[in-house]
Design an enzyme around this catalytic site. Structure first.
Site, PDB file in Angstrom:
ATOM      1  N   ASP A 466       0.829  -1.208   0.000  1.00 67.31           N
ATOM      2  CA  ASP A 466       0.000   0.000   0.000  1.00 67.31           C
ATOM      3  C   ASP A 466       0.858   1.251   0.000  1.00 67.31           C
ATOM      4  O   ASP A 466       0.582   2.211  -0.704  1.00 67.31           O
ATOM      5  CB  ASP A 466      -0.947   0.006   1.204  1.00 67.31           C
ATOM      6  CG  ASP A 466      -0.212  -0.140   2.535  1.00 67.31           C
ATOM      7  OD1 ASP A 466       0.909  -0.692   2.550  1.00 67.31           O
ATOM      8  OD2 ASP A 466      -0.762   0.280   3.576  1.00 67.31           O
ATOM      9  N   ARG A 470       5.010   4.325   6.292  1.00 64.85           N
ATOM     10  CA  ARG A 470       4.514   4.251   7.672  1.00 64.85           C
ATOM     11  C   ARG A 470       4.534   2.809   8.158  1.00 64.85           C
ATOM     12  O   ARG A 470       5.075   1.915   7.503  1.00 64.85           O
ATOM     13  CB  ARG A 470       3.117   4.865   7.754  1.00 64.85           C
ATOM     14  CG  ARG A 470       2.053   4.076   7.044  1.00 64.85           C
ATOM     15  CD  ARG A 470       0.675   4.679   7.321  1.00 64.85           C
ATOM     16  NE  ARG A 470      -0.349   3.963   6.616  1.00 64.85           N
ATOM     17  CZ  ARG A 470      -1.253   4.512   5.790  1.00 64.85           C
ATOM     18  NH1 ARG A 470      -1.219   5.807   5.561  1.00 64.85           N
ATOM     19  NH2 ARG A 470      -2.171   3.775   5.213  1.00 64.85           N
ATOM     20  N   ASP A 471       3.911   2.594   9.301  1.00 58.39           N
ATOM     21  CA  ASP A 471       3.958   1.277   9.941  1.00 58.39           C
ATOM     22  C   ASP A 471       2.968   0.303   9.307  1.00 58.39           C
ATOM     23  O   ASP A 471       2.182  -0.329   9.996  1.00 58.39           O
ATOM     24  CB  ASP A 471       3.669   1.453  11.440  1.00 58.39           C
ATOM     25  CG  ASP A 471       2.411   2.277  11.685  1.00 58.39           C
ATOM     26  OD1 ASP A 471       1.664   2.552  10.702  1.00 58.39           O
ATOM     27  OD2 ASP A 471       2.162   2.659  12.845  1.00 58.39           O
ATOM     28  N   GLU A 472       2.979   0.223   7.989  1.00 53.92           N
ATOM     29  CA  GLU A 472       2.155  -0.750   7.264  1.00 53.92           C
ATOM     30  C   GLU A 472       3.036  -1.442   6.227  1.00 53.92           C
ATOM     31  O   GLU A 472       3.557  -2.507   6.466  1.00 53.92           O
ATOM     32  CB  GLU A 472       0.937  -0.085   6.617  1.00 53.92           C
ATOM     33  CG  GLU A 472      -0.074   0.385   7.658  1.00 53.92           C
ATOM     34  CD  GLU A 472      -1.485   0.506   7.112  1.00 53.92           C
ATOM     35  OE1 GLU A 472      -1.988  -0.447   6.508  1.00 53.92           O
ATOM     36  OE2 GLU A 472      -2.066   1.588   7.307  1.00 53.92           O
ATOM     37  N   ASP A 479      -5.603  -2.497  -2.949  1.00 58.04           N
ATOM     38  CA  ASP A 479      -4.787  -1.513  -3.656  1.00 58.04           C
ATOM     39  C   ASP A 479      -4.274  -2.085  -4.973  1.00 58.04           C
ATOM     40  O   ASP A 479      -4.366  -1.443  -6.026  1.00 58.04           O
ATOM     41  CB  ASP A 479      -3.619  -1.060  -2.763  1.00 58.04           C
ATOM     42  CG  ASP A 479      -4.096  -0.517  -1.411  1.00 58.04           C
ATOM     43  OD1 ASP A 479      -4.937  -1.177  -0.777  1.00 58.04           O
ATOM     44  OD2 ASP A 479      -3.634   0.560  -1.011  1.00 58.04           O
ATOM     45  N   TRP A 533     -11.311  -5.977  -2.146  1.00 59.30           N
ATOM     46  CA  TRP A 533      -9.974  -6.327  -1.659  1.00 59.30           C
ATOM     47  C   TRP A 533      -9.701  -7.797  -2.045  1.00 59.30           C
ATOM     48  O   TRP A 533      -8.797  -8.088  -2.814  1.00 59.30           O
ATOM     49  CB  TRP A 533      -9.894  -6.070  -0.147  1.00 59.30           C
ATOM     50  CG  TRP A 533      -9.396  -4.682   0.126  1.00 59.30           C
ATOM     51  CD1 TRP A 533      -8.190  -4.348   0.672  1.00 59.30           C
ATOM     52  CD2 TRP A 533     -10.051  -3.435  -0.145  1.00 59.30           C
ATOM     53  NE1 TRP A 533      -8.056  -2.977   0.726  1.00 59.30           N
ATOM     54  CE2 TRP A 533      -9.174  -2.395   0.243  1.00 59.30           C
ATOM     55  CE3 TRP A 533     -11.279  -3.077  -0.695  1.00 59.30           C
ATOM     56  CZ2 TRP A 533      -9.491  -1.044   0.093  1.00 59.30           C
ATOM     57  CZ3 TRP A 533     -11.607  -1.731  -0.836  1.00 59.30           C
ATOM     58  CH2 TRP A 533     -10.727  -0.733  -0.445  1.00 59.30           C
ATOM     59  N   GLU A 741      -2.349   8.968  -1.035  1.00 59.01           N
ATOM     60  CA  GLU A 741      -3.412   8.090  -0.548  1.00 59.01           C
ATOM     61  C   GLU A 741      -4.744   8.829  -0.500  1.00 59.01           C
ATOM     62  O   GLU A 741      -5.791   8.268  -0.818  1.00 59.01           O
ATOM     63  CB  GLU A 741      -3.050   7.616   0.867  1.00 59.01           C
ATOM     64  CG  GLU A 741      -4.103   6.787   1.551  1.00 59.01           C
ATOM     65  CD  GLU A 741      -3.626   6.284   2.900  1.00 59.01           C
ATOM     66  OE1 GLU A 741      -2.776   6.953   3.516  1.00 59.01           O
ATOM     67  OE2 GLU A 741      -4.102   5.214   3.327  1.00 59.01           O
ATOM     68  N   HIS A 762       0.980   6.092  -2.514  1.00 62.67           N
ATOM     69  CA  HIS A 762      -0.050   5.056  -2.504  1.00 62.67           C
ATOM     70  C   HIS A 762      -0.548   4.944  -3.949  1.00 62.67           C
ATOM     71  O   HIS A 762      -1.125   5.889  -4.467  1.00 62.67           O
ATOM     72  CB  HIS A 762      -1.212   5.560  -1.641  1.00 62.67           C
ATOM     73  CG  HIS A 762      -1.514   4.741  -0.455  1.00 62.67           C
ATOM     74  ND1 HIS A 762      -0.707   4.705   0.652  1.00 62.67           N
ATOM     75  CD2 HIS A 762      -2.576   3.932  -0.169  1.00 62.67           C
ATOM     76  CE1 HIS A 762      -1.267   3.906   1.561  1.00 62.67           C
ATOM     77  NE2 HIS A 762      -2.397   3.410   1.079  1.00 62.67           N
TER      78      HIS A 762
HETATM   79  C1  BGC Z   1      -4.000   0.938   3.711  1.00 63.10           C
HETATM   80  C2  BGC Z   1      -4.750   0.792   2.440  1.00 63.10           C
HETATM   81  C3  BGC Z   1      -5.698  -0.320   2.560  1.00 63.10           C
HETATM   82  C4  BGC Z   1      -6.641   0.053   3.671  1.00 63.10           C
HETATM   83  C5  BGC Z   1      -7.736  -0.889   3.895  1.00 63.10           C
HETATM   84  C6  BGC Z   1      -4.970   1.249   4.800  1.00 63.10           C
HETATM   85  O1  BGC Z   1      -4.392   1.443   6.018  1.00 63.10           O
HETATM   86  O2  BGC Z   1      -2.968   1.850   3.632  1.00 63.10           O
HETATM   87  O3  BGC Z   1      -4.340   1.317   1.321  1.00 63.10           O
HETATM   88  O4  BGC Z   1      -6.274  -0.777   1.423  1.00 63.10           O
HETATM   89  O5  BGC Z   1      -5.985   0.321   4.865  1.00 63.10           O
HETATM   90  O6  BGC Z   1      -8.808  -0.291   3.561  1.00 63.10           O
END
Ligand code: BGC
Length: 881
Positions: A466, A470-472, A479, A533, A741, A762
């Site tokens: 995504d 950040r912390d993801e 996405d 998703w 994003e 994003h």
């Molecule tokens: C992410 C997204 C992801 C979403 C879920 C976010 O935190 O960065 O791009 O699809 O959560 O809806």
């Protein structure tokens, strides 16, 4: 079949197997084979091919030869010989029967098999004892082994992977530039390894192999909960070095109890947090053969992972280096601010001088706050900081190991006496081949196309993520589901997304697709699946098939595609609609409240049911293509029933939002007879919003195609070219160099949005890229079609653009189109690669040559001049010009 020799200028070139790893060996025992025709001749097509496979380059021993296979496609032909055995080398060559005669045999191409079976591995993973079961962050373990080679080296292969992320040196030299190997997969079920040719790194006499193993995705922080040890608490290296000597003997050095473990400069390394490096802590010469590792610790030998698989996709590498200008003078004690000029994924390499013990700290951010400071709030729990302690050598090259940051700006803080001489941003990405390019007369649209490309680059890092900062940094399915059609045109994504889809299938739970792949949210208790998703399971394989013509992708993913749709069907109510369960829906609809990104204008039930109908249709199509026609009827019926029920329930509501209208048209939820009316409604909604975008993740890829399909090209262009917020070009005008994003990532006053999810990298809204290629430039490739219908060139000028062009490296070769408007005349130039056939659709408003609105273009170069009243055909393929 003809045996007349083709003119000398038709040749078979560009031989390649279906492996994009760039490694010395492949994991495919029966690799599929592709080639290209090279020719200046007009209209050349392949009618059939023959392939020979031999044990030697001279083809002087036993040769397996295929039949004369009647096939127009020069790509992904089945391997025509017995399967390769582990380590085996063979040579293959092709000749093509064309409409102009038979070509000569191509130059031979070499293929080498990697280790193909678990039993080939005598190595076992090893870890320094003190690293076993270490649950907290700490120094990066080092491993080494010295060995003797008793004769000159003829060839050497290193097969290697790790539980963690590793880099390996032989005699102090890196075995490759691959980074963060072995990437991120569902490790317990699929752990990738690589094979390197390391012949040049070895020498007769004493040698040493050494490695560092970082935590990476295996053991480091993951998700906003900073969960550690997701895959285990012990990182380890698995390496098998096989050396063939001039004497004919083989020396095999494997990770085993003879290795020694230690620690060095890297005191901690984490993908989110960054690294701490103390150069003074590096044991001098530890990578060299003569180093005394007597004081190092023993290693623990672990079991061989059951899931080893040779990597077939490109590794993460440094794909670009950007030198950063340093401000003339920064007063001592004041942090040095840096601007890479581009939001990117990677790290900074810094040339610094200073006394031993001096410290340097580097922080990163994507944007600056209004006061000029780094805006790090958006990184949430990711520290994204690299710090260094110098060891007093004259010049130090500071660079972090086993991490990456998403940033454009950085700040360097240093203690007294440190001089920064030079800074370079090293850009990291999975090193995919860039195959597509779009440009037009509007610089802002070109910047948008560049931003899309950079977001793809920055987020195609081992998995499609995504965001990179950040912390993801997770493999969010939604996405890539929306972005895949664009991604496939910018870069060759076949092996990268194909591999990720295999992980998706492995993570499915009775058909349910987790939100992220690899599924690390399961650790947080997530057991959800939701529409748009999970539909990555169907849409991504379909995109790969259309763009690269690889039916095997559909075959390999079919059970996964079907299982997803079957699971969705179990979530429906008796009316056949999916109205329960949490849905992300049209995520980040610009009209949703900032902290309620799922609260979109279009109801989540409609989105979910429309996606169920759409995916059921894709499964039906796939079933028909892979010889499962008996299943097609069921899914075709599910598509029709779901669409009908959804339209019966939501038709009134759906036409009140752009996403609702776009879904109704593009997913054929509404009956075709209603599309024109819905298209008109959509055009009204877009106009009423002042041509500002009104869609979230789900609607954004569909809104321009829906307007175009229903005859509102002008409105589509106004929406694309709108410069107000929300809009694609609003971001460009705010200086974006990647896709954001949120539509309102930066406000009109220049201040960053302070919502809890604000990424500036994003790719989801970059899904508009496909429309630029397909509609603006008019370059359409759909290899699911029969050869004559695979390529459609159909430019649709508008929006005041005066020219546009696109090119794509297709499996046939380079396809290109350029159009230009001048004084009421339109010039179209096209290049159709040898072996391919294109159909050119003359744009509305221009007089088709010879009255035909569609013209067949065989291989060659073309130029047409069209006027709105009269047409001046200037057909000049290379053969006649
Ligand atoms: C992410 C997204 C992801 C979403 C879920 C976010 O935190 O960065 O791009 O699809 O959560 O809806």
């Amino acid at each position: 079949m003809t045996t007349v020799s083709a003119p000398a200028d038709i040749a078979v070139v560009g031989l390649a197997i279906d492996d994009d790893s760039g490694l010395i060996a492949t994991g495919h025992a029966s690799p599929r084979l592709s080639w290209k025709l090279q020719s200046q001749a007009a209209d050349v097509v392949q009618l059939a091919y023959e392939i020979e496979v031999a044990a030697t380059r001279a083809f002087d021993g036993a040769v397996s030869r295929s039949d004369v296979v009647k096939e127009a496609r020069p790509y992904l032909a089945p391997w025509p010989a017995s399967p390769l055995e582990s380590r085996e080398v063979r040579w293959w060559r092709v000749r093509a029967h064309t409409n102009l005669g038979l070509t000569a045999w191509s130059e031979p191409s070499r293929v080498e098999a990697s280790l193909l079976s678990q039993s080939d591995w005598s190595a076992r993973p090893v870890s320094p004892i003190s690293n076993v079961g270490r649950e907290t962050a700490g120094p990066v373990p080092l491993l080494r082994r010295a060995f003797e080679v008793g004769a000159p080296v003829v060839s050497a292969r290193l097969y290697v992977t790790s539980l963690g992320v590793h880099e390996v040196h032989i005699n102090g030299r890196p075995v490759s530039g691959d980074l963060l190997e072995p990437g991120w997969t569902v490790y317990p079920k699929r752990l990738l390894f690589a094979a390197y040719d390391v012949t040049a790194l070895l020498a007769e006499g004493p040698n040493a192999i050494s490695a560092a193993v970082g935590d990476g995705w295996y053991r480091g922080d993951l998700t906003w909960e900073l969960t550690r040890n997701v895959y285990g608490a012990t990182t380890a290296l698995l390496a098998q070095l096989e050396v063939t000597l001039a004497t004919g003997e083989t020396v095999v050095v494997v990770t085993d109890a003879n290795w020694r473990g230690g620690y060095g400069a890297v005191r901690s390394a984490d993908l989110y947090q960054g690294t701490e490096t103390d150069y003074g802590a590096e044991p001098a010469g530890w990578r060299a053969a003569g180093f005394d590792d007597g004081g190092w610790e023993a290693v623990r030998v672990l079991d061989l992972p059951a899931s080893l698989e040779m990597r077939a996709m490109p590794a993460v590498r440094i794909v670009e280096r950007r030198k950063i200008e340093l401000a003339a003078q920064t007063p001592p004690g004041v942090p040095i601010g840096l601007d890479a000029g581009q939001n990117l994924t990677g790290y900074l390499r810094i040339a610094a001088r200073g006394p031993a013990g001096a410290r340097v700290k580097v922080r990163h951010a994507e944007v600056l706050d209004t006061d000029g400071s780094l805006f790090t709030e958006a990184l949430r729990e990711a520290r994204a900081t690299d710090s260094y302690v110098l060891d007093g050598r004259p010049v130090s090259e500071l660079a972090p190991a086993f991490t990456f940051h998403g940033f454009r700006y950085a700040e360097i803080e240093a203690t007294a006496g440190v001089t920064i001489d030079a800074v370079t941003a090293e850009v990291m990405s999975s090193d995919l081949r860039q195959i597509g390019r779009f440009a037009c007369s509007d610089p802002a649209v070109n910047q948008l196309a560049e931003n899309i490309r950079w977001s793809q680059r920055g987020n195609f890092l081992a998995v499609p993520t995504d965001c990179p900062q950040r912390d993801e940094r997770l493999g969010w399915t939604g996405d890539i589901q929306v972005f895949a059609p664009t991604a496939c045109l910018n870069a060759d994504c076949r092996s990268f997304l194909g591999g990720w889809l295999r992980d998706l299938a492995l993570e499915q739970d009775r058909g349910r697709v987790p939100h992220v792949i690899p599924d690390v949210l399961a650790q947080l208790g997530s057991k959800q699946g939701c529409a748009a998703w999970g539909d990555a399971a169907t849409v991504v394989p379909w995109s790969l098939y259309r763009t690269y013509g690889d039916l095997e992708v559909l075959r390999a993913q079919f059970d996964s595609m079907k299982a997803w749709v079957d699971w969705c069907a179990t979530r429906t109510e008796p009316d056949g609609l999916w109205t329960r369960d949490f849905q992300f829906g049209d995520w980040l609809d610009p009209d949703a409240p900032p902290e309620k990104p799922a609260a979109a204008k279009t109801s989540a039930g409609f989105v979910a049911s429309a996606y169920l109908a759409h995916s059921a249709g894709l499964v039906a199509d796939a079933a028909g293509l892979i010889g499962q026609a008996h299943l097609a009827a069921h899914y075709r019926d599910l598509h029709a029933r779901t669409a009908l029920a959804a339209w019966t329930r939501w038709s009134e509501e759906a036409v009140r939002s752009p996403t609702g209208c776009a879904l109704a048209i593009e997913f054929a939820i509404a009956p075709e007879s209603e599309h024109a009316e819905i298209g008109a409604r959509l055009a009204e909604l877009v106009a009423a919003a002042g041509y500002r975008i009104g869609t979230g993740f789900v609607g954004t890829p569909l809104v321009l195609p829906a307007l175009t399909r229903t005859g509102h090209l002008d409105v589509a262009y106004r929406l694309l070219l709108n410069r107000d917020c929300p809009g694609w070009l609003y971001q460009v005008d705010r200086g974006a160099t990647t896709m954001w994003e949120r539509w309102d990532g930066i406000g009109a006053d220049g201040s960053p949005n302070r919502a809890s999810m604000v990424s500036f990298n994003h790719y989801a809204y970059g899904a508009v890229g496909a429309w630029l290629y397909q509609t603006v430039a008019g370059l359409n490739v759909d290899l699911s079609q029969p050869p004559d219908a695979q390529i459609v060139l159909a430019p649709q000028p508008g929006g005041g653009l005066t020219w546009a062009e696109a090119e794509l490296e297709t499996p046939y070769g380079r396809l290109a189109i350029t159009w230009r408007l001048e004084d009421g005349t339109m010039t179209i130039e096209a290049v159709v690669p040898p072996g391919a056939v294109a159909q050119l659709t003359i744009p509305a408003g221009f007089q088709p040559p010879a009255g035909e609105p569609s013209i067949r273009l065989g291989a060659g170069e073309y130029s047409f001049r069209l006027s709105s009243s009269t047409t001046v055909p200037a057909h000049t393929d290379r053969a006649t010009s």
